[in-house]
Design an enzyme around this catalytic site. Structure first.
Site, PDB file in Angstrom:
ATOM      1  N   TRP A   6     110.421 -53.644-122.687  1.00  0.00           N
ATOM      2  CA  TRP A   6     111.089 -53.292-122.044  1.00  0.00           C
ATOM      3  C   TRP A   6     110.707 -53.427-120.504  1.00  0.00           C
ATOM      4  O   TRP A   6     111.498 -53.365-119.473  1.00  0.00           O
ATOM      5  CB  TRP A   6     111.558 -51.738-121.876  1.00  0.00           C
ATOM      6  CG  TRP A   6     110.148 -50.720-121.750  1.00  0.00           C
ATOM      7  CD1 TRP A   6     109.571 -50.285-122.213  1.00  0.00           C
ATOM      8  CD2 TRP A   6     109.896 -49.969-120.769  1.00  0.00           C
ATOM      9  NE1 TRP A   6     108.338 -49.212-122.450  1.00  0.00           N
ATOM     10  CE2 TRP A   6     108.785 -49.546-121.256  1.00  0.00           C
ATOM     11  CE3 TRP A   6     110.079 -50.194-118.892  1.00  0.00           C
ATOM     12  CZ2 TRP A   6     107.751 -48.684-120.305  1.00  0.00           C
ATOM     13  CZ3 TRP A   6     108.988 -49.253-118.173  1.00  0.00           C
ATOM     14  CH2 TRP A   6     107.677 -48.562-119.055  1.00  0.00           C
ATOM     15  N   TRP A  27     114.603 -47.671-117.974  1.00  0.00           N
ATOM     16  CA  TRP A  27     114.276 -48.915-119.348  1.00  0.00           C
ATOM     17  C   TRP A  27     113.533 -48.302-120.584  1.00  0.00           C
ATOM     18  O   TRP A  27     113.869 -48.276-121.514  1.00  0.00           O
ATOM     19  CB  TRP A  27     113.684 -49.567-118.473  1.00  0.00           C
ATOM     20  CG  TRP A  27     114.410 -51.068-118.251  1.00  0.00           C
ATOM     21  CD1 TRP A  27     114.894 -51.098-116.821  1.00  0.00           C
ATOM     22  CD2 TRP A  27     114.502 -51.886-118.509  1.00  0.00           C
ATOM     23  NE1 TRP A  27     115.427 -52.073-116.489  1.00  0.00           N
ATOM     24  CE2 TRP A  27     115.765 -52.433-117.545  1.00  0.00           C
ATOM     25  CE3 TRP A  27     114.991 -52.920-119.932  1.00  0.00           C
ATOM     26  CZ2 TRP A  27     116.544 -53.960-118.526  1.00  0.00           C
ATOM     27  CZ3 TRP A  27     115.760 -53.058-120.651  1.00  0.00           C
ATOM     28  CH2 TRP A  27     116.109 -54.640-119.603  1.00  0.00           C
ATOM     29  N   TRP A  35     120.812 -37.223-112.389  1.00  0.00           N
ATOM     30  CA  TRP A  35     120.585 -37.461-113.175  1.00  0.00           C
ATOM     31  C   TRP A  35     120.079 -38.690-112.238  1.00  0.00           C
ATOM     32  O   TRP A  35     118.062 -39.202-112.898  1.00  0.00           O
ATOM     33  CB  TRP A  35     120.968 -38.552-114.129  1.00  0.00           C
ATOM     34  CG  TRP A  35     121.692 -38.728-114.933  1.00  0.00           C
ATOM     35  CD1 TRP A  35     122.318 -37.788-116.476  1.00  0.00           C
ATOM     36  CD2 TRP A  35     120.539 -38.385-116.424  1.00  0.00           C
ATOM     37  NE1 TRP A  35     122.054 -37.475-117.304  1.00  0.00           N
ATOM     38  CE2 TRP A  35     121.265 -37.900-117.997  1.00  0.00           C
ATOM     39  CE3 TRP A  35     118.727 -39.073-116.376  1.00  0.00           C
ATOM     40  CZ2 TRP A  35     120.262 -38.362-118.943  1.00  0.00           C
ATOM     41  CZ3 TRP A  35     118.672 -39.078-118.076  1.00  0.00           C
ATOM     42  CH2 TRP A  35     119.193 -39.050-118.959  1.00  0.00           C
ATOM     43  N   GLU A  51     125.357 -37.154-111.856  1.00  0.00           N
ATOM     44  CA  GLU A  51     124.795 -38.593-111.891  1.00  0.00           C
ATOM     45  C   GLU A  51     123.738 -38.466-110.956  1.00  0.00           C
ATOM     46  O   GLU A  51     122.799 -38.960-111.484  1.00  0.00           O
ATOM     47  CB  GLU A  51     125.731 -39.199-112.351  1.00  0.00           C
ATOM     48  CG  GLU A  51     126.931 -39.815-113.890  1.00  0.00           C
ATOM     49  CD  GLU A  51     125.717 -40.067-114.531  1.00  0.00           C
ATOM     50  OE1 GLU A  51     125.135 -41.493-114.033  1.00  0.00           O
ATOM     51  OE2 GLU A  51     126.332 -40.114-115.545  1.00  0.00           O
ATOM     52  N   ASN A  70     127.106 -49.509-114.585  1.00  0.00           N
ATOM     53  CA  ASN A  70     125.988 -48.668-115.038  1.00  0.00           C
ATOM     54  C   ASN A  70     126.298 -48.398-117.192  1.00  0.00           C
ATOM     55  O   ASN A  70     125.233 -48.910-118.022  1.00  0.00           O
ATOM     56  CB  ASN A  70     126.202 -47.117-115.044  1.00  0.00           C
ATOM     57  CG  ASN A  70     124.796 -46.115-115.640  1.00  0.00           C
ATOM     58  OD1 ASN A  70     124.184 -46.763-115.724  1.00  0.00           O
ATOM     59  ND2 ASN A  70     125.542 -45.432-116.826  1.00  0.00           N
ATOM     60  N   TRP A  82     106.566 -56.265-130.433  1.00  0.00           N
ATOM     61  CA  TRP A  82     107.312 -56.604-129.955  1.00  0.00           C
ATOM     62  C   TRP A  82     107.858 -58.422-130.627  1.00  0.00           C
ATOM     63  O   TRP A  82     106.104 -58.821-130.628  1.00  0.00           O
ATOM     64  CB  TRP A  82     107.141 -56.971-128.487  1.00  0.00           C
ATOM     65  CG  TRP A  82     107.322 -55.771-128.008  1.00  0.00           C
ATOM     66  CD1 TRP A  82     106.091 -54.085-127.245  1.00  0.00           C
ATOM     67  CD2 TRP A  82     108.471 -54.002-127.518  1.00  0.00           C
ATOM     68  NE1 TRP A  82     106.079 -53.112-127.433  1.00  0.00           N
ATOM     69  CE2 TRP A  82     107.881 -52.865-127.507  1.00  0.00           C
ATOM     70  CE3 TRP A  82     109.579 -54.517-127.828  1.00  0.00           C
ATOM     71  CZ2 TRP A  82     108.500 -52.069-127.595  1.00  0.00           C
ATOM     72  CZ3 TRP A  82     110.670 -53.388-127.425  1.00  0.00           C
ATOM     73  CH2 TRP A  82     110.200 -51.703-127.290  1.00  0.00           C
TER      74      TRP A  82
END
Length: 476
Positions: free
Chosen positions: A359, A382, A278, A275, A341, A306
Site C-alpha cells: 500500500w 490506504w 470519516w 463522511e 471515492n 508482497w
C-alpha cells in the site's frame, strides 16, 4: 497609544471567513499576513505535484482577498518567524493548528522559542470539528473503530462551534522587502500537464463556497444512493478545498444542517455528515497514532508476502491494467487530479490484493497526483483498503472490479469517459472485455493487447493467491 503589530501565519487555512486566528489577530492590532512554504521540516510529507498546483492558485486567491498584503516566503518557520518578529517588532504571533506529526513537533518548538523571547503565540482550531484529544472512549482511551468514535464520541460531545464571518475591522501591514511572492515558490511544473485541471477546479475561498452552494442546491438530496455512482456529480468535491482550508468543516456542517432545517433525521444528510466524520476520524487516528503513514497499524501485515512487481505498478499508475473500471479511475486521477471515492476503493483493492503491491506504493502515487492529498486521509484510507489499518476493511474483502463496475457504472458511462477506446463495446462486456466473443471485439474495433491491454492478472486466481498469502500471516 499606537496599535501593536502581530503576525498572522497562514498554513492550511487559506481563507478569511471562519478563520479564528485571523479574527483574533485583527482584534489585536496591525496584522502582518504571512505564508511560509516549509521546505525544511516536511521532508517526505512535502507536497506532491498536484497539490503544489492547487497551492499556487490558492495563494494567489488569498492574496487577492487580502488586497495584496500577503507575504510569501519559503524556508524554515523556526528561523523565519523569529526573524519576522524582529523585523516587524511584532508582539504576538497567531496561527491555526495543524495535526500532522511533523507540524505538531515544529509548532511546539516554535512556541517555546517565542515564549523565551517574551513573544505571545496563540493557536486555534480552524480545521476540525472536534479536537482529537477531546474524544475518548469509556475507558478514556482513543477510539479505533469509526462508528463508536463518531456516533458515541463525536455526536455525544458538545456540538462543533458555529462558523464566524470574516473580520470586519482590520489593518494589514505590508512590507515589500519581506515578500518573496507566490511566483518565487516555483510551484507550477515546467510541463503543462495540468491544463485539464484548470477547466474543472477553481482553487480559493470563493471556489470552495461555490462548490458547497452547488452541492446543497441539489446533489445532497440524493447523496446516500448516488454518491457511489462515479458518472454522476453527486458528491461535494470539497475535499481539496477542505484540505487547504479554503472552507472550514464547520461552515460545511452548519450549511448542510441549515439545508435540512437543523434536523439530522434525514438519511442523505446523515450520510453526508458521517463522511465529514470519516475525515475527522483520519485526523484523529494520525494524531493518536503518528506512525500511521509509515507503519502497518496491524503489525501482523509486516510479514505479508508482497509481489511488488514494478511493471504491474507502472501499468496501474498509467491506467493500463486491462480492467476497465480500474483503468478509468487511474486515468481520471491523472487527468483531473481527483478520483471518485467508490473507485478509489476499487483501484486500491486491486493494487494491494490482486497485484499484491504494498500500500505504500499506492499511497505515494496518490500523494503526488491527488489535489486533495492529505497525510491523514491518504495513509488511513490506504491502510483501510489494505486491511492493515484501524477499523479496516477485512483483508479477505477483495473488491471484484467487474462486479463493482456492473453495479455502480451499469451503462459504462464512467469507463467510456476515461477509456474511450472501449466505447463501442456493448454494455454487457464494457467491464470485462476479455469475455467478449471475437466477433464482438472486431465489430468494436478492439484488439486486446493492442488497442486495449489484456488483463495483467486473472482476477479469480490473483484473489486466491492473495488470500493464500494472508493465511500465512493472519494468526501471527
Amino acid at each position: 497609544m499606537s496599535k501593536q503589530t502581530c503576525i498572522m501565519w497562514f498554513r492550511q487555512d487559506l481563507r478569511l471567513r471562519d478563520n479564528p486566528a485571523l479574527i483574533e489577530a485583527c482584534k489585536a492590532g496591525k496584522v502582518v499576513p504571512v505564508y511560509i512554504y516549509d521546505n525544511k521540516n516536511a521532508k517526505e510529507a512535502e507536497m506532491g505535484a498536484a497539490s503544489k498546483w492547487w497551492l499556487h492558485h490558492s495563494l494567489h486567491s488569498l492574496n487577492d482577498s487580502l488586497d495584496g498584503n500577503l507575504h510569501v516566503l519559503s524556508g524554515d518557520p523556526l528561523v523565519l518567524i523569529p526573524e519576522l518578529v524582529k523585523k516587524t517588532q511584532a508582539q504576538h504571533v497567531f496561527w491555526n493548528r495543524c495535526y500532522e506529526p511533523w507540524q505538531i513537533d515544529r509548532d511546539s518548538k516554535l512556541k517555546t522559542q517565542l515564549k523565551e523571547q517574551n513573544i505571545t503565540a496563540s493557536s486555534f482550531n480552524a480545521s476540525l470539528l472536534w479536537e482529537p484529544w477531546k474524544i475518548k472512549n469509556g475507558a478514556g482511551l482513543a477510539y479505533k473503530v469509526f462508528t463508536p468514535y463518531y456516533r458515541k464520541g463525536c455526536l455525544k460531545a458538545p456540538s462543533p462551534r458555529g462558523p464566524e464571518q470574516a473580520p470586519r475591522h482590520y489593518e494589514y501591514h505590508y512590507i515589500a522587502s519581506i515578500d518573496e511572492s507566490v511566483i518565487s515558490l516555483n510551484l507550477l511544473p515546467e510541463i503543462d500537464w495540468y491544463s485539464s485541471m484548470e477547466n474543472r477546479w477553481h482553487p480559493g475561498e470563493q471556489g470552495a463556497a461555490n462548490k458547497l452552494s452547488h452541492f446543497l442546491d441539489e446533489p445532497v438530496g440524493y447523496y446516500k444512493k448516488a454518491r457511489d455512482v462515479p458518472s454522476m456529480s453527486a458528491t461535494s468535491n470539497l475535499s481539496p478545498h477542505l484540505h487547504f482550508g479554503e472552507i472550514s468543516p464547520n461552515q460545511v456542517w452548519y450549511a448542510a444542517l441549515e439545508k435540512f432545517n437543523g434536523s439530522m433525521d434525514n438519511a442523505d444528510l446523515d450520510c453526508f455528515l458521517s463522511e465529514l466524520g470519516w475525515r475527522e476520524f483520519s485526523h484523529y487516528l494520525l494524531y493518536h497514532f503518528p506512525t500511521l503513514p509509515k507503519e502497518n497499524f496491524n503489525s501482523k501485515f509486516n510479514q505479508y508476502n508482497w509481489r511488488n512487481q514494478s511493471a504491474d505498478l507502472t501499468a496501474w499508475q498509467k491506467g493500463q491494467t486491462g480492467v476497465p473500471i480500474v483503468d478509468a479511475g487511474m486515468r481520471e486521477l491523472w487527468q483531473t487530479g481527483y478520483m471518485h471515492n467508490r473507485v478509489r476503493m476499487v483501484v486500491g483493492s486491486y493494487l494491494v490484493k490482486n497485484l499484491r503491491t504494498h500500500w505504500h506504493q499506492g499511497e505515494a502515487w496518490f500523494w503526488d497526483c491527488l489535489l486533495d492529498a492529505d497525510l491523514a486521509a491518504n495513509s488511513a484510507s490506504w491502510q483501510w483498503v489494505a486491511g492493515s489499518g484501524a477499523d479496516a476493511s477485512p483483508f479477505f474483502r477483495i473488491f471484484n472490479p467487474v462486479l463493482q463496475g456492473e453495479k455502480f457504472d451499469k451503462e459504462g458511462e464512467y469507463v467510456k469517459t476515461y477509456c474511450p477506446e472501449l466505447s463501442a463495446l456493448p454494455n454487457k462486456y464494457i467491464h470485462k472485455p476479455w469475455d467478449a466473443p471475437q466477433e464482438v471485439l472486431e465489430e468494436a474495433g478492439i484488439v486486446l493487447g493492442k488497442d486495449y491491454p489484456a488483463p495483467l492478472v486473472d482476477l479469480k486466481e490473483s484473489r486466491k493467491q492473495a488470500l493464500e498469502a494472508y493465511e500465512a500471516v493472519k494468526n501471527a
